[in-house]
Motif scaffolding. Structure first.
Motif, PDB file in Angstrom:
ATOM      1  N   VAL A 190       0.852  -1.181   0.000  1.00 19.85           N
ATOM      2  CA  VAL A 190       0.000   0.000   0.000  1.00 19.85           C
ATOM      3  C   VAL A 190       0.894   1.238   0.000  1.00 19.85           C
ATOM      4  O   VAL A 190       1.963   1.251   0.627  1.00 19.85           O
ATOM      5  CB  VAL A 190      -0.942   0.012   1.223  1.00 19.85           C
ATOM      6  N   ARG A 191       0.502   2.254  -0.748  1.00 20.24           N
ATOM      7  CA  ARG A 191       1.259   3.502  -0.825  1.00 20.24           C
ATOM      8  C   ARG A 191       0.486   4.619  -0.131  1.00 20.24           C
ATOM      9  O   ARG A 191      -0.714   4.767  -0.347  1.00 20.24           O
ATOM     10  CB  ARG A 191       1.542   3.889  -2.273  1.00 20.24           C
ATOM     11  N   ILE A 192       1.191   5.389   0.680  1.00 18.68           N
ATOM     12  CA  ILE A 192       0.569   6.484   1.423  1.00 18.68           C
ATOM     13  C   ILE A 192       1.396   7.742   1.199  1.00 18.68           C
ATOM     14  O   ILE A 192       2.632   7.713   1.296  1.00 18.68           O
ATOM     15  CB  ILE A 192       0.480   6.164   2.927  1.00 18.68           C
ATOM     16  N   ASP A 193       0.715   8.837   0.864  1.00 14.70           N
ATOM     17  CA  ASP A 193       1.374  10.131   0.750  1.00 14.70           C
ATOM     18  C   ASP A 193       0.504  11.177   1.447  1.00 14.70           C
ATOM     19  O   ASP A 193      -0.409  10.827   2.190  1.00 14.70           O
ATOM     20  CB  ASP A 193       1.647  10.488  -0.712  1.00 14.70           C
ATOM     21  N   HIS A 194       0.783  12.434   1.217  1.00 11.39           N
ATOM     22  CA  HIS A 194       0.035  13.527   1.847  1.00 11.39           C
ATOM     23  C   HIS A 194       0.031  13.371   3.375  1.00 11.39           C
ATOM     24  O   HIS A 194      -1.007  13.436   4.028  1.00 11.39           O
ATOM     25  CB  HIS A 194      -1.392  13.602   1.306  1.00 11.39           C
ATOM     26  N   TRP A 195       1.221  13.137   3.934  1.00 13.94           N
ATOM     27  CA  TRP A 195       1.335  13.059   5.391  1.00 13.94           C
ATOM     28  C   TRP A 195       1.117  14.438   5.997  1.00 13.94           C
ATOM     29  O   TRP A 195       1.489  15.456   5.413  1.00 13.94           O
ATOM     30  CB  TRP A 195       2.717  12.537   5.779  1.00 13.94           C
ATOM     31  N   GLU A 196       0.500  14.464   7.172  1.00 15.21           N
ATOM     32  CA  GLU A 196       0.247  15.711   7.877  1.00 15.21           C
ATOM     33  C   GLU A 196       0.864  15.643   9.268  1.00 15.21           C
ATOM     34  O   GLU A 196       1.063  14.552   9.826  1.00 15.21           O
ATOM     35  CB  GLU A 196      -1.263  15.979   7.973  1.00 15.21           C
ATOM     36  N   TYR A 197       1.179  16.805   9.817  1.00 13.75           N
ATOM     37  CA  TYR A 197       1.757  16.858  11.148  1.00 13.75           C
ATOM     38  C   TYR A 197       0.758  16.319  12.172  1.00 13.75           C
ATOM     39  O   TYR A 197      -0.420  16.689  12.172  1.00 13.75           O
ATOM     40  CB  TYR A 197       2.166  18.289  11.495  1.00 13.75           C
ATOM     41  N   GLY A 198       1.233  15.442  13.012  1.00 11.37           N
ATOM     42  CA  GLY A 198       0.368  14.779  13.989  1.00 11.37           C
ATOM     43  C   GLY A 198      -0.078  13.395  13.556  1.00 11.37           C
ATOM     44  O   GLY A 198      -0.700  12.676  14.342  1.00 11.37           O
ATOM     45  N   ASP A 199       0.210  12.999  12.308  1.00 12.33           N
ATOM     46  CA  ASP A 199      -0.163  11.669  11.840  1.00 12.33           C
ATOM     47  C   ASP A 199       0.598  10.587  12.606  1.00 12.33           C
ATOM     48  O   ASP A 199       1.799  10.732  12.884  1.00 12.33           O
ATOM     49  CB  ASP A 199       0.139  11.515  10.343  1.00 12.33           C
ATOM     50  N   GLN A 200      -0.099   9.514  12.947  1.00 10.76           N
ATOM     51  CA  GLN A 200       0.513   8.328  13.518  1.00 10.76           C
ATOM     52  C   GLN A 200       0.675   7.301  12.398  1.00 10.76           C
ATOM     53  O   GLN A 200      -0.307   6.885  11.788  1.00 10.76           O
ATOM     54  CB  GLN A 200      -0.348   7.754  14.650  1.00 10.76           C
ATOM     55  N   VAL A 201       1.913   6.920  12.122  1.00 12.84           N
ATOM     56  CA  VAL A 201       2.179   6.032  10.982  1.00 12.84           C
ATOM     57  C   VAL A 201       1.437   4.714  11.140  1.00 12.84           C
ATOM     58  O   VAL A 201       0.811   4.213  10.194  1.00 12.84           O
ATOM     59  CB  VAL A 201       3.697   5.788  10.844  1.00 12.84           C
ATOM     60  N   ALA A 202       1.483   4.128  12.336  1.00  6.92           N
ATOM     61  CA  ALA A 202       0.828   2.833  12.549  1.00  6.92           C
ATOM     62  C   ALA A 202      -0.677   2.930  12.333  1.00  6.92           C
ATOM     63  O   ALA A 202      -1.294   2.031  11.749  1.00  6.92           O
ATOM     64  CB  ALA A 202       1.134   2.325  13.958  1.00  6.92           C
TER      65      ALA A 202
END
Length: 501
Positions: free
Chosen positions: A51-63
């Motif tokens: 799975v590909r994930i982009d558009h990370w935001e501050y405060g995101d929890q990766v898990a």
């Protein structure tokens, strides 16, 4: 070229060389959760579920984002048993690499307990006769070799003190109701050596732009679409794309990929699958087989050298002897106009007109209304040609009203004949409305048709089964944006495409 062992955290960490230091999420957190950098700005891909994930935001929890995007990934469900090798375990005490070949990596890794057969192997010395090892392994448990303690590989829950007539799935659900294996239900079996993609089960993921989830909402964005003659807005909207009001740039409501620079020969579904093969909307609407065909065709085109096509002018001269061109000339249309239309078609799409209908549309739609005035008096048509004229569309026929009137004989109907037909229609309608008619059969047919309609849009035919409830309720277009089953309101954990025969 040596193969990269992405199961090693150190190898995945090396891919984050250009990852910004002020990025919303750190490279270490991504690596710990199974991700490596794809090189496409802030995009990361999981090695275990891809799975590909982009558009990370501050405060995101990766898990947490990993779990939402791919709830049945082995890294999410069983990080200690998915084959991941942390950096602390990669070297022995003398500093030698533990994994330096694919064979050695296989022998050192733990058995894949996500497979039921491997879990069953742990029950060799099972002491409790109140429940069978087969039932426990099927429910996701493996034996800890301590009394009758078993542990779920999916949620890490431990259960012991099994009593007579205990049901493994019921007890699992009672103590750990949020376990993914429990929510999938006992009817879903994981075949040995097969992942969910091979079984046709697709995990759920929420669309990036849910307000454009329905086709009508996407169509409204194309109000000022600048190139309707090159790419119809309806085809783009059906393929999950909405217009961004910038040039000819469109974007997918689900995977958020942007596409632009459209050509007339481009097919929206093909381009969507080509540039975003992991998009769940494409996989659900068109199927994994279609996506694989697109990727194989793209790879084949990249390997093969471009063929040298003959000049459009030479092809147009040859096609003037084909049936569509001859029939257009027989209608009295100027030969230069016909040849120019064929040449334009070859230049834009590379193929010729297959029917007279297509040729007439091109002449009267693209060349302009003034061309229709250049029609000459045609020769007396033969009988087969009269049938061809009758097959043309009303649009083409309206442009040459004299020819159609001369070629197709019209038999006028008298008042008596019209009144007789009206009386027959009235008799049929009265018969169908009588209590002894087929009203009940019509009602039954209507109910059967309603049962096959999507419960969300009430337009398309149902084609997706929700898991774990098993309801067949929505079409391929509506399913990706549905969170709860429309029939029972149960949470949706996965999809399976179906085909009604």
């Amino acid at each position: 070229m040596t193969e990269q062992h992405m199961e090693l955290e150190s190898v995945r960490l090396a891919t984050f060389g250009e990852w910004p230091l002020n990025a919303p999420v750190s490279a270490e957190d991504l690596v710990t959760n199974g991700f490596f950098a794809t090189g496409n700005w802030l995009e990361a891909e999981c090695h275990f579920c891809h799975v590909r994930i982009d558009h990370w935001e501050y405060g995101d929890q990766v898990a947490e984002r990993h779990r939402r995007s791919s709830p049945i990934c082995s890294m999410v469900l069983a990080p200690n048993h998915c084959g991941n090798i942390p950096r602390s375990q990669e070297n022995d005490q003398e500093g030698n690499s533990v994994v330096d070949s694919p064979h050695q990596a296989t022998t050192c890794a733990c058995p894949d307990l996500l497979l039921e057969a491997n879990r069953l192997e742990t029950f060799k010395d099972w002491p409790n006769p109140n429940i069978t090892p087969q039932a426990l392994a099927k429910a996701g448990f493996y034996y800890l070799n301590r009394l009758d303690h078993v542990k779920c590989v999916f949620c890490n829950g431990v259960i012991a003190k099994w009593e007579k007539n205990d049901n493994a799935f019921d007890e699992h659900r009672r103590f750990f109701p949020q376990c993914p294996r429990v929510q999938m239900g006992p009817l879903i079996e994981f075949a040995a050596g097969k992942n969910l993609d091979e079984l046709g089960i697709q995990p759920t993921s929420l669309p990036q732009r849910p307000k454009y989830a329905c086709v009508e909402a996407r169509m409204r964005t194309f109000a000022d679409w600048p190139i309707p003659n090159i790419q119809p807005a309806s085809d783009l909207a059906q393929a999950g794309l909405y217009y961004q009001k910038i040039g000819d740039q469109v974007r997918c409501f689900h995977c958020n990929i942007g596409l632009r620079s459209w050509q007339k020969e481009d097919e929206p579904w093909h381009e969507h699958a080509k540039w975003s093969p992991k998009c769940q909307f494409v996989l659900l609407a068109k199927g994994p087989a279609y996506v694989n065909e697109v990727l194989e065709a793209t790879a084949a085109n990249a390997r093969s050298p471009p063929a040298t096509a003959p000049a459009p002018s030479l092809q147009a001269d040859a096609l003037m002897d084909e049936a569509p061109a001859k029939e257009a000339l027989a209608l009295g249309i100027d030969g230069g106009v016909v040849r120019n239309a064929i040449q334009r078609k070859l230049s834009t799409s590379g193929c010729a007109f297959s029917t007279l209908d297509e040729l007439l549309h091109a002449i009267f739609d693209e060349a302009g209304a003034e061309v229709a005035l250049e029609v000459r008096e045609p020769p007396q048509p033969s009988a087969p040609f009269m049938e061809t004229c009758q097959a043309t569309t009303s649009k083409a026929a309206a442009a040459v009203p004299v020819l159609v009137a001369d070629s197709i004989p019209v038999k006028p109907q008298g008042v008596a004949e019209v009144s007789r037909l009206t009386e027959q229609l009235q008799k049929v309608s009265v018969a169908s409305a009588t209590p002894n008619g087929n009203l009940s059969l019509e009602e039954e047919n209507r109910q059967l048709k309603d049962a096959r309609l999507c419960k969300v849009c009430l337009d398309e035919e149902v084609g997706v089964v929700f898991l774990p409830c098993g309801h067949l309720a929505t079409c391929n277009q509506c399913a990706p944006s549905v969170v709860n089953c429309p029939m029972c309101r149960a949470d949706i954990k996965g999809f399976v495409r179906t085909f009604l025969s």
